[in-house]
Design a protein around this motif. Structure first.
Motif, mmCIF file in Angstrom:
data_model
loop_
_atom_site.group_PDB
_atom_site.id
_atom_site.type_symbol
_atom_site.label_atom_id
_atom_site.label_comp_id
_atom_site.label_asym_id
_atom_site.label_seq_id
_atom_site.Cartn_x
_atom_site.Cartn_y
_atom_site.Cartn_z
ATOM 1 N N LEU A 174 -6.397 22.960 2.237
ATOM 2 C CA LEU A 174 -6.034 22.390 3.540
ATOM 3 C C LEU A 174 -5.200 21.119 3.362
ATOM 4 O O LEU A 174 -4.234 20.890 4.099
ATOM 5 N N PHE A 175 -5.568 20.318 2.381
ATOM 6 C CA PHE A 175 -4.807 19.094 2.107
ATOM 7 C C PHE A 175 -3.381 19.424 1.678
ATOM 8 O O PHE A 175 -2.417 18.741 2.071
ATOM 9 N N ALA A 176 -3.226 20.493 0.880
ATOM 10 C CA ALA A 176 -1.890 20.886 0.423
ATOM 11 C C ALA A 176 -1.044 21.447 1.566
ATOM 12 O O ALA A 176 0.177 21.244 1.592
ATOM 13 N N LEU A 177 -1.658 22.157 2.503
ATOM 14 C CA LEU A 177 -0.897 22.669 3.645
ATOM 15 C C LEU A 177 -0.323 21.527 4.471
ATOM 16 O O LEU A 177 0.856 21.557 4.877
ATOM 17 N N LEU A 178 -1.133 20.507 4.700
ATOM 18 C CA LEU A 178 -0.628 19.333 5.412
ATOM 19 C C LEU A 178 0.415 18.606 4.577
ATOM 20 O O LEU A 178 1.458 18.169 5.101
ATOM 21 N N GLU B 66 2.644 12.092 9.767
ATOM 22 C CA GLU B 66 2.719 11.457 8.446
ATOM 23 C C GLU B 66 1.756 10.273 8.356
ATOM 24 O O GLU B 66 1.092 10.082 7.334
ATOM 25 N N LEU B 67 1.665 9.479 9.420
ATOM 26 C CA LEU B 67 0.732 8.353 9.405
ATOM 27 C C LEU B 67 -0.711 8.838 9.255
ATOM 28 O O LEU B 67 -1.522 8.209 8.567
ATOM 29 N N PHE B 68 -1.035 9.943 9.909
ATOM 30 C CA PHE B 68 -2.374 10.513 9.734
ATOM 31 C C PHE B 68 -2.595 10.908 8.278
ATOM 32 O O PHE B 68 -3.667 10.666 7.710
ATOM 33 N N PHE B 69 -1.597 11.506 7.661
ATOM 34 C CA PHE B 69 -1.677 11.933 6.256
ATOM 35 C C PHE B 69 -1.882 10.727 5.343
ATOM 36 O O PHE B 69 -2.742 10.751 4.443
ATOM 37 N N ASN C 230 10.249 5.829 3.244
ATOM 38 C CA ASN C 230 9.395 6.780 3.948
ATOM 39 C C ASN C 230 9.696 8.217 3.534
ATOM 40 O O ASN C 230 8.789 9.015 3.301
ATOM 41 N N ILE C 231 10.980 8.542 3.410
ATOM 42 C CA ILE C 231 11.349 9.911 3.029
ATOM 43 C C ILE C 231 10.937 10.190 1.582
ATOM 44 O O ILE C 231 10.460 11.284 1.259
ATOM 45 N N LEU C 232 11.106 9.203 0.702
ATOM 46 C CA LEU C 232 10.671 9.384 -0.684
ATOM 47 C C LEU C 232 9.165 9.621 -0.760
ATOM 48 O O LEU C 232 8.696 10.487 -1.512
ATOM 49 N N THR C 233 8.418 8.857 0.010
ATOM 50 C CA THR C 233 6.963 9.037 0.016
ATOM 51 C C THR C 233 6.589 10.421 0.514
ATOM 52 O O THR C 233 5.710 11.084 -0.059
ATOM 53 N N CYS C 234 7.238 10.869 1.580
ATOM 54 C CA CYS C 234 6.954 12.206 2.112
ATOM 55 C C CYS C 234 7.199 13.277 1.055
ATOM 56 O O CYS C 234 6.370 14.172 0.848
ATOM 57 N N GLY C 235 8.342 13.190 0.364
ATOM 58 C CA GLY C 235 8.682 14.215 -0.614
ATOM 59 C C GLY C 235 7.784 14.196 -1.836
ATOM 60 O O GLY C 235 7.297 15.245 -2.279
ATOM 61 N N VAL C 236 7.534 13.016 -2.387
ATOM 62 C CA VAL C 236 6.784 12.923 -3.643
ATOM 63 C C VAL C 236 5.291 13.148 -3.416
ATOM 64 O O VAL C 236 4.653 13.956 -4.112
ATOM 65 N N ILE C 237 4.716 12.451 -2.434
ATOM 66 C CA ILE C 237 3.271 12.581 -2.188
ATOM 67 C C ILE C 237 2.939 13.953 -1.612
ATOM 68 O O ILE C 237 1.947 14.584 -2.005
ATOM 69 N N GLY C 238 3.761 14.433 -0.691
ATOM 70 C CA GLY C 238 3.500 15.753 -0.109
ATOM 71 C C GLY C 238 3.548 16.857 -1.138
ATOM 72 O O GLY C 238 2.705 17.765 -1.140
#
Length: 570
Positions: A300-304, A319-322, A431-439
């Motif tokens: 579930l964590f990976a889907l988000l 994203e803030l929730f994540f 923000n975009i780097l965080t989304c790509g790398v952490i996600g």
């Protein structure tokens, strides 16, 4: 006729030498097991104990022998005599004995057996050493054997610790051994050095054949140096104990080579192996390492995370929730694990609940106050945490200076804080780097719950250090094999794709959405003052809720029968 007999004898002798160079397979049911120096022998041991083993034709220049026997997880016993005594026998999955030879001795006997019910498949070998070679375990004061060449291994979820007895200088046959504690000069055993080696078996392979095959690369000095990774070198002043990070389900072989720098001679201890899990049936066994709760949680964590990787900047609140989920869940897991003895499954459920609360709290803070700097600080710290974890995942993390907790945590925090500071002028890129790398890394964690990979230890090592006060002394080496390269490529591909897609899609758009509370307040004022707005005629929220509850209540009331219900008035 005499010439033909000599020719036949020569041919038979040559055949014997050729056969001796190969591995020997056999069964101990014959009652006597014969060994040759330097030749691996496969055989099966059955109850009852003992089976006699023998070595003939020992060379006169050999001063001592080391016999070692290995099995995967069932214990075997090797003893000097048929009667088991604590100071003359050794029991375990990797057991060895040192035979100090007497003058003119050319034959050696010992005894093998197992106390288990099932037959045990074993591999054994004899190694010979001269009087110039150091004697492994020759100055043993801690364990039962007088001379103990064995490596003793203990493990838990956090760390695996190996211990061994100090060695002594070599000596000739019939000569008393040098005293162990007579002095600390260069003529004593204090000049010896110990090189600790680590060897990783192929990942996700728990077979007995694979273990016994790779153990052959870890028994003699040249093979160990050629195949294994040298982790640390100890002097005679250091404690003969080394800790490593535990890797459940990963086969690892450890060995120690003692080196005499004055004579430039070496000898190898008896290698020990572990999977950091039990082969016995039950909870936490090697066959059932992947818990169902972990698979559900990380899936579930990976889907988000996958959604955030490609659409996180557009869906800012998601994203803030994540991000809030990660921060709150991480600290809550550490807190509840250190303070309470609850089981892992319950802990994971509570962590998911706490993480959800943290995510909603961060979204609420943004919605009410709209302070972008606070939200981006959280975003940057999460990316900084991962980058700092990757930094200490490299060989840099095994430097002696970082075995000090104070130095480690200060350095770790500085690297994590540096990331949001560096990107302070370009918050959208951060923000975009965080989304790509952490996600994308969340996908790696989900893969690890189904198919073990070393990349999960990037963050797991940091979590272990936060949970266990003794983990600072552990070396955190991990294998990096074919499946790790594949998953690393998947991680990189997802991260680059998500970052590229979001940068192209957000080109020409506002950097961040406006303050939600201000928009809501403006919209409410507009509806109040504009009577032409259809929303002006919508009843207040309280009246709408009351009307809806009334409708629901009516569904559970009985239908009234038709006709007159009151009595007629006369």
């Amino acid at each position: 006729m005499g010439f033909l007999q000599l020719l036949v004898v020569a041919v038979l002798a040559s055949e014997h030498r050729v056969a001796g160079a190969a591995e020997v397979f056999g069964n101990s049911s014959e009652g006597l097991i014969e060994f040759s120096v330097g030749k691996f022998r496969y055989f099966e041991l059955n109850r009852p104990f003992p089976e006699e083993a023998i070595l003939h034709d020992i060379s006169s220049n050999v001063t001592f022998l080391i016999f070692q026997i290995h099995s995967q997880y069932q214990n075997t016993t090797v003893s000097f005599s048929p009667t088991l005594l604590s100071n003359s026998s050794e029991t375990g999955t990797a057991s060895g004995l040192v035979f100090i030879l007497r003058p003119e001795q050319s034959t050696c006997t010992w005894y093998l057996g197992t106390s288990g019910i099932q037959p045990v498949q074993n591999m054994a070998i004899l190694l010979s050493y001269s009087e110039r070679d150091p004697v492994p375990g020759g100055c043993n004061l801690e364990f039962d054997l007088d001379i103990d060449p064995n490596i003793y291994l203990e493990y838990n979820f956090f760390e695996t610790t190996i211990k061994f007895a100090p060695a002594n200088l070599g000596y000739a046959r019939g000569v008393d051994p040098p005293p162990c504690d007579a002095g600390t000069d260069q003529d004593s055993r204090w000049r010896l050095q110990y090189d600790v080696y680590q060897y990783f078996l192929p990942e996700n392979d728990l077979t007995e054949e694979m273990l016994l095959k790779h153990l052959q690369r870890m028994v003699s000095v040249p093979q160990v140096k050629a195949n294994a990774l040298k982790v640390v070198t100890l002097t005679a002043n250091d404690k003969t104990s080394v800790s490593f990070s535990s890797l459940p389900g990963q086969g690892i072989i450890y060995n120690v080579i003692v080196w005499d720098p004055f004579l430039n001679t070496s000898a190898a201890y008896v290698p020990a192996h572990t999977y950091a899990c039990s082969f016995e049936a039950g909870e936490g066994s090697c066959a059932s390492l992947g818990r169902v709760s972990s698979k559900v949680f990380f899936t579930l964590f990976a889907l988000l995370g996958f959604f955030i990787c490609f659409f996180g900047h557009r869906f800012w609140k998601t994203e803030l929730f994540f991000i809030g989920f990660i921060i709150m869940g991480f600290f809550f897991y550490i807190l509840i694990t250190r303070l309470t003895p609850i089981k892992y499954d319950v802990n994971l459920i509570l962590t998911a609940v706490a993480g959800s609360v943290g995510g909603m709290f961060l979204v609420a803070v943004w919605w009410r106050f709209g302070i972008l700097s606070i939200c981006m600080l959280c975003v940057g710290l999460v990316l900084g945490f991962l980058i700092s974890s990757v930094t200490f995942f490299t060989p840099l993390g095994n430097l002696k200076i970082f075995h000090d907790d104070g130095v480690f945590w200060v350095t770790f925090s500085c690297i994590a804080i540096l990331i949001p500071v560096v990107f302070m002028g370009c918050l959208r890129i951060l923000n975009i780097l965080t989304c790509g790398v952490i996600g994308s890394y969340s996908v790696v964690l989900a893969i690890d719950s189904y198919w073990s990979t070393s990349l999960s230890y990037i963050t797991l090592n940091v979590l272990k250090r936060a949970l266990n006060k003794d983990f600072h002394r552990a070396f955190t080496n991990v294998p990096f094999q074919t499946n790790d390269f594949i998953i690393l490529a998947v991680w990189g591909m997802l991260a680059v794709s998500g970052i590229t897609l979001q940068i192209r899609r957000e080109r020409g758009r506002p950097f961040f959405p406006p303050h939600p509370y201000k928009l809501w307040k403006q919209e409410r004022e507009r509806r109040v003052t504009n009577i032409l707005d259809p929303s002006y005629h919508i009843p207040p929220l309280r009246e709408r809720l009351y009307g809806r509850l009334t409708q629901i209540k009516g569904l559970f009331q009985k239908e009234q029968p038709a006709g007159e219900r009151t009595p007629l008035l006369l």
